[in-house]
Scaffold this motif. Structure first.
Motif, PDB file in Angstrom:
ATOM      1  N   TRP A 133      29.962  30.258 -18.429  1.00  9.12           N
ATOM      2  CA  TRP A 133      31.013  29.890 -17.475  1.00  9.12           C
ATOM      3  C   TRP A 133      30.425  29.622 -16.098  1.00  9.12           C
ATOM      4  O   TRP A 133      30.762  28.638 -15.437  1.00  9.12           O
ATOM      5  CB  TRP A 133      32.056  30.995 -17.420  1.00  9.12           C
ATOM      6  CG  TRP A 133      33.313  30.621 -16.672  1.00  9.12           C
ATOM      7  CD1 TRP A 133      33.847  29.368 -16.546  1.00  9.12           C
ATOM      8  CD2 TRP A 133      34.185  31.502 -15.977  1.00  9.12           C
ATOM      9  NE1 TRP A 133      35.014  29.413 -15.809  1.00  9.12           N
ATOM     10  CE2 TRP A 133      35.238  30.712 -15.457  1.00  9.12           C
ATOM     11  CE3 TRP A 133      34.189  32.873 -15.750  1.00  9.12           C
ATOM     12  CZ2 TRP A 133      36.294  31.265 -14.705  1.00  9.12           C
ATOM     13  CZ3 TRP A 133      35.229  33.429 -15.020  1.00  9.12           C
ATOM     14  CH2 TRP A 133      36.264  32.636 -14.505  1.00  9.12           C
ATOM     15  N   GLN A 134      29.531  30.498 -15.657  1.00  5.31           N
ATOM     16  CA  GLN A 134      28.936  30.304 -14.344  1.00  5.31           C
ATOM     17  C   GLN A 134      28.055  29.058 -14.308  1.00  5.31           C
ATOM     18  O   GLN A 134      28.119  28.258 -13.358  1.00  5.31           O
ATOM     19  CB  GLN A 134      28.106  31.517 -13.954  1.00  5.31           C
ATOM     20  CG  GLN A 134      27.505  31.393 -12.552  1.00  5.31           C
ATOM     21  CD  GLN A 134      26.640  32.575 -12.194  1.00  5.31           C
ATOM     22  OE1 GLN A 134      25.563  32.747 -12.766  1.00  5.31           O
ATOM     23  NE2 GLN A 134      27.109  33.402 -11.255  1.00  5.31           N
ATOM     24  N   ARG A 183      28.220  26.362 -16.124  1.00  2.00           N
ATOM     25  CA  ARG A 183      29.055  25.161 -16.162  1.00  2.00           C
ATOM     26  C   ARG A 183      29.736  24.935 -14.816  1.00  2.00           C
ATOM     27  O   ARG A 183      29.794  23.805 -14.314  1.00  2.00           O
ATOM     28  CB  ARG A 183      30.097  25.277 -17.273  1.00  2.00           C
ATOM     29  CG  ARG A 183      30.949  24.016 -17.446  1.00  2.00           C
ATOM     30  CD  ARG A 183      31.866  24.175 -18.645  1.00  2.00           C
ATOM     31  NE  ARG A 183      32.565  22.926 -18.925  1.00  2.00           N
ATOM     32  CZ  ARG A 183      33.738  22.599 -18.411  1.00  2.00           C
ATOM     33  NH1 ARG A 183      34.354  23.439 -17.579  1.00  2.00           N
ATOM     34  NH2 ARG A 183      34.306  21.442 -18.719  1.00  2.00           N
ATOM     35  N   THR A 184      30.252  25.993 -14.215  1.00  2.00           N
ATOM     36  CA  THR A 184      30.925  25.868 -12.917  1.00  2.00           C
ATOM     37  C   THR A 184      29.961  25.361 -11.856  1.00  2.00           C
ATOM     38  O   THR A 184      30.287  24.465 -11.071  1.00  2.00           O
ATOM     39  CB  THR A 184      31.513  27.222 -12.496  1.00  2.00           C
ATOM     40  OG1 THR A 184      32.461  27.664 -13.486  1.00  2.00           O
ATOM     41  CG2 THR A 184      32.207  27.120 -11.155  1.00  2.00           C
ATOM     42  N   ARG A 185      28.762  25.906 -11.829  1.00  2.00           N
ATOM     43  CA  ARG A 185      27.776  25.459 -10.851  1.00  2.00           C
ATOM     44  C   ARG A 185      27.381  24.008 -11.086  1.00  2.00           C
ATOM     45  O   ARG A 185      27.223  23.233 -10.124  1.00  2.00           O
ATOM     46  CB  ARG A 185      26.540  26.351 -10.915  1.00  2.00           C
ATOM     47  CG  ARG A 185      26.738  27.751 -10.328  1.00  2.00           C
ATOM     48  CD  ARG A 185      25.480  28.592 -10.505  1.00  2.00           C
ATOM     49  NE  ARG A 185      25.576  29.877  -9.831  1.00  2.00           N
ATOM     50  CZ  ARG A 185      24.649  30.834  -9.889  1.00  2.00           C
ATOM     51  NH1 ARG A 185      23.534  30.627 -10.609  1.00  2.00           N
ATOM     52  NH2 ARG A 185      24.812  31.968  -9.248  1.00  2.00           N
ATOM     53  N   VAL A 192      38.929  27.437 -11.496  1.00  2.00           N
ATOM     54  CA  VAL A 192      38.259  27.119 -12.752  1.00  2.00           C
ATOM     55  C   VAL A 192      38.687  28.156 -13.776  1.00  2.00           C
ATOM     56  O   VAL A 192      38.911  29.323 -13.451  1.00  2.00           O
ATOM     57  CB  VAL A 192      36.726  27.106 -12.597  1.00  2.00           C
ATOM     58  CG1 VAL A 192      36.282  25.948 -11.734  1.00  2.00           C
ATOM     59  CG2 VAL A 192      36.221  28.422 -12.024  1.00  2.00           C
ATOM     60  N   ALA A 194      36.287  28.521  -7.970  1.00  2.00           N
ATOM     61  CA  ALA A 194      34.972  28.006  -8.355  1.00  2.00           C
ATOM     62  C   ALA A 194      33.875  28.621  -7.505  1.00  2.00           C
ATOM     63  O   ALA A 194      32.795  28.967  -8.017  1.00  2.00           O
ATOM     64  CB  ALA A 194      34.954  26.482  -8.241  1.00  2.00           C
ATOM     65  N   ALA A 200      30.614  30.705  -8.847  1.00  2.00           N
ATOM     66  CA  ALA A 200      29.289  30.150  -8.579  1.00  2.00           C
ATOM     67  C   ALA A 200      28.425  31.103  -7.756  1.00  2.00           C
ATOM     68  O   ALA A 200      27.214  31.192  -7.972  1.00  2.00           O
ATOM     69  CB  ALA A 200      29.429  28.811  -7.867  1.00  2.00           C
ATOM     70  N   GLU A 240      39.969  21.089 -19.373  1.00  2.00           N
ATOM     71  CA  GLU A 240      39.767  22.493 -19.063  1.00  2.00           C
ATOM     72  C   GLU A 240      40.818  23.330 -19.809  1.00  2.00           C
ATOM     73  O   GLU A 240      41.920  22.840 -20.065  1.00  2.00           O
ATOM     74  CB  GLU A 240      39.917  22.723 -17.551  1.00  2.00           C
ATOM     75  CG  GLU A 240      38.942  21.953 -16.691  1.00  2.00           C
ATOM     76  CD  GLU A 240      37.532  22.500 -16.785  1.00  2.00           C
ATOM     77  OE1 GLU A 240      37.369  23.671 -17.189  1.00  2.00           O
ATOM     78  OE2 GLU A 240      36.599  21.763 -16.473  1.00  2.00           O
TER      79      GLU A 240
END
Length: 385
Positions: A216-217, A219-221, A232, A264, A268, A312
């Motif tokens: 998750w992190q 992908r978010t970054r 997110v 987000a 991140a 999403e």
């Protein structure tokens, strides 16, 4: 899904080909799991109200042979596969609708004596645990057991049936060009995050918590949201059996999608242990959220199972405890179990066990498109640094 078995065959085993053994065992297992031998038909409300008619037509089974050994194709552990995925999965004859068939299987034999079992089953009838239970029943019969070690239980009346919300997928669902990436997370790296989380909270977390938090992190970054306050989301599937009356051998569809969301920027900026805390918080809410859904209190809210309507959130599923790796058809347990299906309408990440002798956690993803893949790849690999 495909599982790879690598074993040296004895003369007796060579006379009893894997395809023949599995096919005979499948026929016996279908007597116990008779709905798998039926066909899906539309209900009064169309495809959204489909049901299984127990017609006894049987599963779709394909025998195939490869003109090489498993070592020649790197034991199907590299992407892209040396053999196209569609060649390892069962296909139907012209005029047959595959979505009508609850279960299809293909056994591909290799010159080395190893073989691949390609399985396609419908989530409308069973979830991953149910499919794993069934495939182990096939293995039990293949090894000569008189009956499966786990007796199947229908027990669909135990599953809540709240008022239906809008669930039917769009007639023309959107598609995205999500790229494939597999990363192995070492035991050491996962254990380090577990230690950090325990030191910060006094609580323990699982390897699943660490893996899903990292995906998750990362992908978010990689998506580089211009507004750090943008929300997110993430979804992962939880087994709801523990929230229902016990029914040993139940093989129906009993997962519940757990969704969490955060800014987000917060996802991140945090360390992985911090994101683990967000995941753990969502897991702690599972019982209460499932109870609201079961009681029919979500009327007017978004259907939790409608995951295919948007880009999403990405969804994560853990395959390690489903039982596929324990399925033994008389040649030993599989050396490798991997997903083969491609979903172009939703981002996914699957957590599996790496092929022996590797250890740790393998994460197989299709959750970002080409423009974001370099950043996503670097974020995932940075976990090991």
């Amino acid at each position: 899904m495909e599982s790879t078995v690598r074993r040296t065959s004895s003369p007796e085993q060579q006379r009893n080909s894997p395809a023949r053994v599995v096919r005979e065992a499948l026929g016996k297992a279908l007597v116990d799991y008779y709905p798998f031998a039926g066909r899906f038909v539309d209900g009064a409300g169309g495809p959204a109200s489909a049901r299984v008619e127990c017609t006894g037509e049987g599963a779709w089974f394909v025998e195939a042979a490869a003109a090489c050994g498993l070592e020649d194709v790197a034991c199907l552990d590299h992407h892209p596969l040396a053999i196209p995925a569609e060649d390892l999965l069962p296909d139907v004859a012209s005029g047959v609708q595959p979505l009508d068939i609850p279960l299809m299987m293909q056994v591909t034999e290799f010159t080395c004596g190893g073989f691949v079992v390609g399985l396609s089953s419908r989530h409308a009838l069973t979830d991953g645990l149910g499919a794993g239970q069934f495939i182990n029943a096939v293995g039990d019969y293949a090894r000569g057991l008189p009956k499966p070690r786990v007796s199947p239980t229908w027990a669909r009346d135990l599953v809540p049936n709240p008022p239906k919300l809008h669930l039917a997928p769009p007639s023309d669902p959107p598609t995205f060009q999500f790229r494939y990436l597999t990363v192995d997370l070492s035991i050491g790296s996962v254990s380090a995050v577990k230690s950090q989380f325990h030191a910060a909270t006094g609580q323990r977390c699982s390897s699943f918590d660490v893996a899903v938090a990292k995906v998750w992190q990362a992908r978010t970054r990689s998506l580089r949201f211009p507004d750090p306050s943008a929300r997110v989301a993430l979804c992962f599937f939880a087994d709801a059996r523990r929230l229902l009356p016990k029914a040993p051998g139940f093989y129906g569809n009993c997962f519940y999608p757990v969704t969490l969301a955060a800014e987000a920027g917060a996802v991140a900026r945090a360390d992985v242990a911090g994101v683990v805390g967000m995941v753990r918080g969502a897991k702690a809410r599972l019982a209460a959220e499932f109870a609201r859904w079961a009681a029919g209190e979500l009327v007017g809210e978004e259907e939790p199972y409608a995951l295919w309507l948007r880009r999403e959130p990405p969804f994560v599923s853990d395959w390690r405890q489903l039982g596929f790796l324990e399925a033994d058809y008389g040649r030993g347990a599989p050396s490798h179990v991997a997903p083969l299906a491609t979903l172009r309408f939703m981002p996914v990440a699957l957590i599996v066990t790496p092929p022996a002798p590797r250890t740790g956690v393998r994460v197989t993803t299709r959750c970002v498109e080409e423009e974001h893949m370099p950043a996503f790849r670097e974020e995932m690999k940075a976990f090991e640094e």
